[in-house]
Design a protein around this motif. Structure first.
Motif, PDB file in Angstrom:
ATOM      1  N   ARG A  27      -0.349  -7.564  -7.411  1.00 28.71           N
ATOM      2  CA  ARG A  27      -1.413  -6.947  -8.207  1.00 28.71           C
ATOM      3  C   ARG A  27      -2.808  -7.326  -7.717  1.00 28.71           C
ATOM      4  N   ASP A  28      -3.045  -8.612  -7.471  1.00 27.74           N
ATOM      5  CA  ASP A  28      -4.375  -9.057  -7.068  1.00 27.74           C
ATOM      6  C   ASP A  28      -4.788  -8.459  -5.731  1.00 27.74           C
ATOM      7  N   THR A  29      -3.844  -8.400  -4.804  1.00 27.82           N
ATOM      8  CA  THR A  29      -4.152  -7.812  -3.497  1.00 27.82           C
ATOM      9  C   THR A  29      -4.439  -6.324  -3.633  1.00 27.82           C
ATOM     10  N   ALA A  73      -5.597  -4.782  -6.091  1.00 29.31           N
ATOM     11  CA  ALA A  73      -6.815  -4.536  -6.857  1.00 29.31           C
ATOM     12  C   ALA A  73      -8.091  -4.730  -6.040  1.00 29.31           C
ATOM     13  N   VAL A  74      -7.972  -5.216  -4.811  1.00 30.26           N
ATOM     14  CA  VAL A  74      -9.173  -5.474  -4.003  1.00 30.26           C
ATOM     15  C   VAL A  74      -9.943  -4.185  -3.682  1.00 30.26           C
ATOM     16  N   SER A 100      -7.126 -21.982  -5.212  1.00 32.44           N
ATOM     17  CA  SER A 100      -6.308 -20.793  -5.400  1.00 32.44           C
ATOM     18  C   SER A 100      -5.632 -20.435  -4.084  1.00 32.44           C
TER      19      SER A 100
END
Length: 300
Positions: free
Chosen positions: A156-158, A160-161, A10
Motif C-alpha cells: 500500500r505505501d509503495t 501510494a507514492v 522506518s
C-alpha cells in the motif's frame, strides 16, 4: 521506552520493477525514484527506458530480466495484449504483479487468472489521473485497485507514492470497471458541454469565455444528483423525492431539440437520451425521474 525504540528507523523504500516507459510509465517511475525507491525499468523501445537512467533507474535489457530483479512488478503498457507479450518469457512464480495497463473488466479477470496460474499474486489497477498529476498529491489523482487484498495491504505505501489509492474489491475486474464507468460519465459530460457551446457558437454577441463559468457552475450544481440516483437504485423506488418527473422532462425535451434546430445545431448528441426517456414514459413511468433509463440500458 529505550532510546533504540525511540530512534527506530522506518523500513527503506521498497524496490520495484516497472514495465513500460511511455508518458504515464515515465511519470510513475520518476515519482518512485524521487521517493527513494530503487526502480528497475524495461520498455520495448529501449531509448525511453534509458532516459530514466539519468534519474537513477536501472535499465533491464529484457522484460524477463526486469521481472527477475524484484518481487513487486508493475506493468503500465499499451494494452492487455502487450502485457501478455512482455511477460510471456518471464518467471512469475513468487512475484506480485500489479497491472496498471488500461483494459476492460473481463481482461482484468482473465489476466488475474493467467498470473495466478503462473504462481503470482495479482492486482488490477485503473489510473484516474493524467501524467502531470502523478507525484503531485494536491492534484487529486488516484488509482483504483482490485484483486489480492493481501498484495494491496503489503504494498500500500509503495503504491501510494505516485497517486492516492482506492481498493475496490477482490474481483480483479472491479478496478477497470470503476475506471471505465467514471470515464464514460466524463464522456457524457463532454458531450453535453460540446452541445452547449455549439448552441451559442453562432451568436457573435456571446463570448464562449463568458459562457464557460456559467456552464461550470451549472454542471457543478447538478452533479450531486448522482447521490439521489444511487439512493433510488438501492431502494427500487424511482419516484421518491422526485421534483421534475419524467413526463415533465420529456415535454421539456421538445424545446431542447427545437432550439438546436433553430440554431442550426445537430441533435445527434441529445436525441439518444431523449429517445430513452420517451420509451420509459410510454411504459407508464411518468412519475419517476430519469433513473428508470438505467433499466432500459441494462435490458438486453
Amino acid at each position: 521506552m529505550n532510546s533504540d525504540s525511540m530512534h527506530e528507523k522506518s523500513a527503506p523504500p521498497a524496490p520495484l520493477t516497472l514495465l513500460g516507459a511511455g508518458a504515464m510509465g515515465t511519470a510513475l517511475a520518476r515519482a518512485w525514484l524521487s521517493a527513494g525507491h530503487p526502480v528497475t525499468v524495461w520498455n520495448r523501445t529501449p531509448a525511453r527506458a534509458e532516459a530514466l537512467a539519468a534519474d537513477g533507474a536501472t535499465v533491464a535489457r529484457s522484460a524477463a530480466e526486469a521481472v527477475a530483479a524484484n518481487r513487486l512488478v508493475i506493468a503500465c503498457l499499451l494494452d492487455d495484449a502487450s502485457v501478455g507479450d512482455a511477460l510471456g518469457d518471464s518467471e512469475l512464480a513468487g512475484r506480485d504483479l500489479v497491472n496498471l495497463t488500461t483494459g476492460t473488466p473481463a481482461q482484468g479477470r482473465a489476466r488475474a487468472a493467467w498470473a495466478q496460474e503462473r504462481g503470482a499474486r495479482f492486482l488490477g489497477g485503473g489510473i484516474m489521473a493524467v501524467p502531470p498529476m502523478i507525484g503531485v498529491p494536491e492534484s487529486g489523482g488516484y488509482v483504483f485497485y482490485s484483486g489480492s487484498a493481501d498484495l494491496f495491504e503489503e504494498h500500500r505505501d509503495t503504491l501510494a507514492v505516485p497517486a492516492g489509492t482506492r481498493y475496490v474489491g477482490a474481483d480483479a475486474g472491479f478496478a477497470a470497471l470503476h475506471d471505465v464507468a467514471l470515464l464514460s460519465a466524463m464522456e457524457g459530460m463532454f458531450a453535453g458541454v460540446s452541445h452547449a457551446f455549439a448552441l451559442i457558437g453562432g451568436e457573435k454577441d456571446i463570448d464562449p469565455r463568458d459562457f464557460a463559468p456559467l456552464l461550470v457552475d451549472w454542471l457543478t450544481a447538478m452533479a450531486p444528483a448522482a447521490h439521489q440516483v444511487a439512493e433510488r437504485l438501492r431502494s427500487g423506488d424511482y419516484t421518491r423525492g422526485v421534483v421534475s418527473n419524467l413526463a415533465m422532462q420529456v415535454a421539456g425535451g421538445a424545446t431542447l431539440v427545437r432550439t438546436a434546430e433553430e440554431q442550426g445545431v445537430s441533435t445527434e448528441l441529445i436525441t439518444p437520451f431523449h429517445d430513452l426517456m420517451r420509451r420509459r414514459l410510454a411504459d407508464g413511468h411518468g412519475e419517476e425521474d430519469t433513473t428508470g433509463v438505467i433499466d432500459l440500458l441494462r435490458s438486453r
